[in-house]
Motif scaffolding. Structure first.
Motif, short mmCIF file in Angstrom:
data_model
loop_
_atom_site.label_atom_id
_atom_site.label_comp_id
_atom_site.label_asym_id
_atom_site.label_seq_id
_atom_site.Cartn_x
_atom_site.Cartn_y
_atom_site.Cartn_z
N ALA A 109 -1.68 13.23 -8.44
CA ALA A 109 -0.63 12.67 -9.31
C ALA A 109 -0.13 11.33 -8.75
O ALA A 109 0.09 10.37 -9.51
N VAL A 110 0.03 11.25 -7.44
CA VAL A 110 0.48 9.98 -6.85
C VAL A 110 -0.56 8.90 -7.11
O VAL A 110 -0.23 7.76 -7.49
N CYS A 111 -1.83 9.26 -6.95
CA CYS A 111 -2.89 8.26 -7.16
C CYS A 111 -2.95 7.79 -8.61
O CYS A 111 -3.18 6.61 -8.88
N GLU A 112 -2.75 8.73 -9.55
CA GLU A 112 -2.75 8.31 -10.96
C GLU A 112 -1.63 7.32 -11.21
O GLU A 112 -1.78 6.35 -11.95
N LEU A 113 -0.49 7.56 -10.57
CA LEU A 113 0.66 6.67 -10.73
C LEU A 113 0.40 5.30 -10.10
O LEU A 113 0.60 4.25 -10.73
N ASP A 159 -9.72 6.20 0.34
CA ASP A 159 -9.11 5.48 -0.78
C ASP A 159 -8.87 6.49 -1.90
O ASP A 159 -9.81 7.03 -2.50
N GLY A 160 -7.58 6.77 -2.14
CA GLY A 160 -7.22 7.82 -3.10
C GLY A 160 -7.68 7.53 -4.52
O GLY A 160 -7.83 8.45 -5.32
N HIS A 161 -7.91 6.26 -4.84
CA HIS A 161 -8.33 5.93 -6.21
C HIS A 161 -9.81 6.22 -6.42
O HIS A 161 -10.31 6.14 -7.53
N LYS A 162 -10.50 6.58 -5.32
CA LYS A 162 -11.95 6.82 -5.44
C LYS A 162 -12.34 8.27 -5.16
O LYS A 162 -13.51 8.63 -5.25
N VAL A 203 -5.13 8.47 0.98
CA VAL A 203 -4.75 9.89 1.00
C VAL A 203 -5.43 10.55 2.19
O VAL A 203 -6.46 10.06 2.68
N SER A 204 -4.85 11.66 2.67
CA SER A 204 -5.47 12.39 3.78
C SER A 204 -5.98 13.71 3.21
O SER A 204 -5.20 14.53 2.73
N MET A 205 -7.30 13.90 3.25
CA MET A 205 -7.91 15.05 2.59
C MET A 205 -7.99 16.24 3.55
O MET A 205 -8.16 16.07 4.75
N ASN A 206 -7.85 17.44 2.99
CA ASN A 206 -7.78 18.64 3.83
C ASN A 206 -8.76 19.73 3.37
O ASN A 206 -8.35 20.86 3.15
N PRO A 207 -10.04 19.41 3.24
CA PRO A 207 -10.99 20.45 2.85
C PRO A 207 -11.17 21.48 3.97
O PRO A 207 -10.80 21.21 5.11
N VAL A 208 -11.73 22.62 3.62
CA VAL A 208 -12.04 23.60 4.65
C VAL A 208 -13.04 22.96 5.62
O VAL A 208 -13.97 22.28 5.20
N ALA A 263 0.84 -1.20 0.00
CA ALA A 263 0.00 0.00 0.00
C ALA A 263 0.87 1.25 0.00
O ALA A 263 2.05 1.21 0.39
N ALA A 264 0.27 2.36 -0.45
CA ALA A 264 0.93 3.66 -0.37
C ALA A 264 0.03 4.59 0.44
O ALA A 264 -1.19 4.43 0.48
N PHE A 265 0.68 5.55 1.11
CA PHE A 265 -0.06 6.56 1.87
C PHE A 265 0.53 7.90 1.45
O PHE A 265 1.72 8.14 1.61
#
Ligand SMILES: Cc1cc2nc3c(=O)[nH]c(=O)nc-3n(C[C@H](O)[C@H](O)[C@H](O)COP(=O)(O)OP(=O)(O)OC[C@H]3O[C@@H](n4cnc5c(N)ncnc54)[C@H](O)[C@@H]3O)c2cc1C
Ligand code: FES
Length: 277
Positions: free
Chosen positions: A196-200, A245-248, A210-215, A184-186
């Motif tokens: 870009a990381v997720c596309e790769l 899940d970064g792919h979603k 991924v860790s999301m940072n919305p307002v 896995a990747a984080f």
């Protein structure tokens, strides 16, 4: 020591400070991946920051903050001994990388603050990760010595080549993915970087968190401010995340939403520069 007092403040890079806050209740319960919401003063905005480190014994919580706007600039004016109005947490869900053995951690800019506790924890559990951290230039790379200590392989990257490899985190990630085998990747950093990381990693069928940072406003799932679309469904970063899940994740929408209040944020900064609060 009073609750929410600053125990220490350290400049790590241009516009990046490390703050250690006395907050025993938060320190007692927090885990890697969770965050706090603080207010600098009674009239202040509520702003979220990831728990970067903590000491249950000393009752302290460490956050790394990049000065980007009004509240983070106010925070930067505080000194050791000053007290925050509040410091609420731990919020969000802890990171769960328990089912993976070989892990690639990728941090961009201040996102390295989020992967730091993971690197430390994985090291402590006897399954150290490969770590890539990226920044524009060498002075912006944070915690290099610590990452080098806790990582299996440590790969600093700068856009201008002033430290480590020249290029982007994805350049090194691609090379590693071609020769190493991961479960896995984080990845944590600016939205374009995480995208870009997720596309790769999609090309390598590598599960990626991924860790999301919305307002955020309330941090409790009530205001709807932090909503994202993940796998076609509405999710709230504060209670369902912040990790997904970064792919979603619908990154396009997340980027568009983050730009929504740009004008108001600029106005806020103009007031601060003018010295009006
Ligand atoms: C769960 C979570 C964890 C976070 N962890 C950290 C952390 O550990 N360290 C850290 O420095 N920052 C972190 N952030 C981002 C931090 O909350 C924002 O940078 C902060 O709220 C900006 O406040 P401000 O008033 O200074 O800036 P504002 O005046 O509100 O905004 C200034 C600029 O920052 C951008 N911005 C505002 N909010 C965010 C955001 N949430 N994410 C990215 N850019 C933003 C704006 O688009 C604008 O360009 C986190 C955000 C979330 C949601
Ligand atoms: S911050 Fe209000 S719902 Fe998440």
């Amino acid at each position: 020591m009073e609750r929410f007092q600053l125990v220490s403040k350290r400049r790590l890079a241009e516009r990046v400070n490390e703050y250690v806050v006395y907050a025993p209740e938060v320190a007692r319960h927090c885990l890697a991946g969770q965050f706090v919401i603080l207010r600098v003063d009674e009239e202040g905005e509520r702003v979220p920051f990831t728990v970067c480190d903590y000491s249950r014994e000393e009752g302290t919580v460490c956050i790394l903050v990049q000065e980007v706007g009004y509240t983070t600039a106010l925070l930067a004016r505080l000194e050791v001994g000053d007290r925050l109005a509040d410091f609420v947490g731990p919020l969000g869900n802890p990171t769960d990388l328990s089912s993976y053995r070989r892990i690639l951690l990728v941090g961009g800019g201040i996102g390295s603050a989020v992967i730091y506790p993971q690197a430390k924890q994985l090291f402590g559990e006897g399954r150290p990760a490969d770590v890539i951290i990226g920044a524009r230039t060498r002075d912006l790379l944070i915690y290099q010595d610590d990452f080098a200590r806790y990582a299996k392989g440590f790969y600093p990257v700068t856009d201008d080549g002033s430290n480590g490899r020249k290029g982007f985190v994805t350049d090194v990630a691609r090379e590693l993915l071609q020769k190493e085998s991961y479960d896995a990747a984080f990845a944590v950093g600016p939205l374009p970087m995480m995208r870009a990381v997720c596309e790769l990693t999609k090309q390598f069928s590598l599960p990626t968190v991924v860790s999301m940072n919305p307002v955020m406003v309330d941090g409790t799932g009530m205001c709807g401010c932090c909503r994202l679309t993940v796998d076609g469904e509405v999710r709230y970063a504060c209670i369902d995340g912040p990790e997904f899940d970064g792919h979603k994740v619908d990154f396009e929408e997340a980027m568009q939403r983050l730009r929504t209040y740009k004008a108001q944020e600029e106005e806020h900064m103009c007031r601060l520069r003018g010295g009006v609060r």
